[in-house]
Motif scaffolding. Sequence first.
Motif, mmCIF file in Angstrom:
data_model
loop_
_atom_site.group_PDB
_atom_site.id
_atom_site.type_symbol
_atom_site.label_atom_id
_atom_site.label_comp_id
_atom_site.label_asym_id
_atom_site.label_seq_id
_atom_site.Cartn_x
_atom_site.Cartn_y
_atom_site.Cartn_z
ATOM 1 N N PHE A 149 44.671 53.225 46.223
ATOM 2 C CA PHE A 149 43.304 53.741 46.123
ATOM 3 C C PHE A 149 42.287 52.713 46.605
ATOM 4 N N VAL A 150 42.548 51.431 46.359
ATOM 5 C CA VAL A 150 41.696 50.362 46.881
ATOM 6 C C VAL A 150 42.586 49.186 47.287
ATOM 7 N N THR A 151 42.049 48.307 48.114
ATOM 8 C CA THR A 151 42.764 47.095 48.515
ATOM 9 C C THR A 151 41.841 45.906 48.280
ATOM 10 N N PRO A 152 41.792 45.399 47.050
ATOM 11 C CA PRO A 152 40.878 44.292 46.749
ATOM 12 C C PRO A 152 41.301 43.012 47.462
ATOM 13 N N SER A 153 40.334 42.135 47.697
ATOM 14 C CA SER A 153 40.637 40.838 48.290
ATOM 15 C C SER A 153 41.081 39.881 47.181
ATOM 16 N N ARG A 154 41.457 38.673 47.567
ATOM 17 C CA ARG A 154 41.887 37.660 46.617
ATOM 18 C C ARG A 154 40.928 36.478 46.649
ATOM 19 N N GLY A 155 40.644 35.917 45.465
ATOM 20 C CA GLY A 155 39.775 34.760 45.370
ATOM 21 C C GLY A 155 40.545 33.472 45.609
ATOM 22 N N ARG A 170 41.670 31.312 43.601
ATOM 23 C CA ARG A 170 42.784 31.082 42.681
ATOM 24 C C ARG A 170 43.775 32.239 42.669
ATOM 25 N N GLY A 171 43.640 33.137 43.638
ATOM 26 C CA GLY A 171 44.549 34.273 43.708
ATOM 27 C C GLY A 171 44.121 35.462 42.884
ATOM 28 N N GLU A 172 42.947 35.390 42.229
ATOM 29 C CA GLU A 172 42.486 36.499 41.400
ATOM 30 C C GLU A 172 41.956 37.640 42.277
ATOM 31 N N TYR A 173 42.038 38.855 41.769
ATOM 32 C CA TYR A 173 41.491 39.996 42.483
ATOM 33 C C TYR A 173 39.968 39.896 42.540
ATOM 34 N N ARG A 174 39.394 40.278 43.697
ATOM 35 C CA ARG A 174 37.941 40.334 43.854
ATOM 36 C C ARG A 174 37.595 41.743 44.313
ATOM 37 N N PHE A 175 36.826 42.472 43.484
ATOM 38 C CA PHE A 175 36.501 43.861 43.767
ATOM 39 C C PHE A 175 35.064 43.992 44.275
ATOM 40 N N THR A 176 34.884 44.811 45.293
ATOM 41 C CA THR A 176 33.548 45.090 45.801
ATOM 42 C C THR A 176 32.935 46.244 45.016
ATOM 43 N N MET A 178 39.458 41.066 37.371
ATOM 44 C CA MET A 178 40.222 42.172 36.813
ATOM 45 C C MET A 178 39.720 42.524 35.415
ATOM 46 N N ARG A 179 39.430 41.483 34.599
ATOM 47 C CA ARG A 179 38.976 41.751 33.239
ATOM 48 C C ARG A 179 37.631 42.473 33.238
ATOM 49 N N GLU A 180 36.742 42.057 34.120
ATOM 50 C CA GLU A 180 35.431 42.712 34.206
ATOM 51 C C GLU A 180 35.593 44.168 34.628
ATOM 52 N N LEU A 181 36.518 44.420 35.554
ATOM 53 C CA LEU A 181 36.740 45.788 36.014
ATOM 54 C C LEU A 181 37.327 46.647 34.905
#
Length: 268
Positions: free
Chosen positions: A23-29, A31-37, A1-4
Motif C-alpha cells: 500500500f505504501v513504500t516508506p523510505s528509511r532514515g 538508523r534504518g527506521e521507517y520514514r513516512f510522508t 513507526m511509533r508515531e504512525l
Amino acid sequence: MRELEATLGVSRRVVSGLIGAGFVTPSRGARGEYRFTFQDVVLLRTALQLRAARIPPRKIILALSQLRAALPDELPLTGIRVSAVGSDVVVKTGPSQWDAITGQLLLDFEVAQVKGDVVFLETAPGGKDAAHQAEEWYELGDQLRTSDVNGAEQAYKKAIALSPKPHYAAYVDLGALLCEVGSRCEDALTVFDEALSHFPEDAVLHFNRAIALEELARFDDAERAYRRCLQLDPKYADAHHNLAILLETRGDRQGLLRHLSAYRRLTT
C-alpha cells in the motif's frame, strides 16, 4: 513507526502488514527506521478504511496507486476524502467525486455546506451508518486541524459522539489539538481521562496525559503518568526521554541517567 501507530490507532503488526502488501513504500532514515510522508499516512489510513469496507486488496492497491500520483503535499481547503461506494473506491473533493481507478466523475446529492469552502457529506435518509458518519467527521477534523482549530475540535467531538464504539484516534487527536495548538491542557486532560476509561492500558494515552499534566505544572502526577506509560510499554522511547528531563528538574540525577540511557539504547 511509533508515531504512525498512534496516528492510525492500530498496532505495529497491522501497519507492517499494509507496508508488506504494497500500500505504501516508506523510505528509511539514517538508523534504518521507517520514514513516512504525508501521502503515506493518508494512503495507509485510506487502505484501512477500504479494507474494513471489504474492498478487494487488488482494487485498493490499484486505486491508491492512481491516487498517490495526484495527492498534493497538503490537502486543499475543500479536502480529499476516499471511501467505498459499493464495490468501488471513490475520491471526493468538495462537491466533486470520481472513481479512483477510472477517473470517471460521479454525481452526489448528499453535499452540504459546513464552513467557507469546506464541505461535508451529510447522511441521507437510509444512508450512512453511525460508524461511517463518525469516520467522516474524524477525517474532517484532520483536514481542519491546521487551518481551523475550532472546526477541527468540533469535528473530533462529533466523531466521538457518533461512533458506536469509543473512537480511539479521535480522542488522541482531540487531546493533542487542545493541548498543543489551543493551549487548553485542562480540557485535553479531560479528553484523555475519558479516553482512558475506555482504553485504560493504552500507553500512548498515558504518555499524552503526562504531557498535559506537565504543562499544567502537576509534576507529581506527570511523573506517575510517564511511569504508567512505561509500565505498559517499557520500550516507549519518548516516555523515557520526557521522564528523564522531568526527573532532572526535580533533582533526581540517578533517574535522569537511568531513563536517558534507556532512551539512547532504544533510539540507536
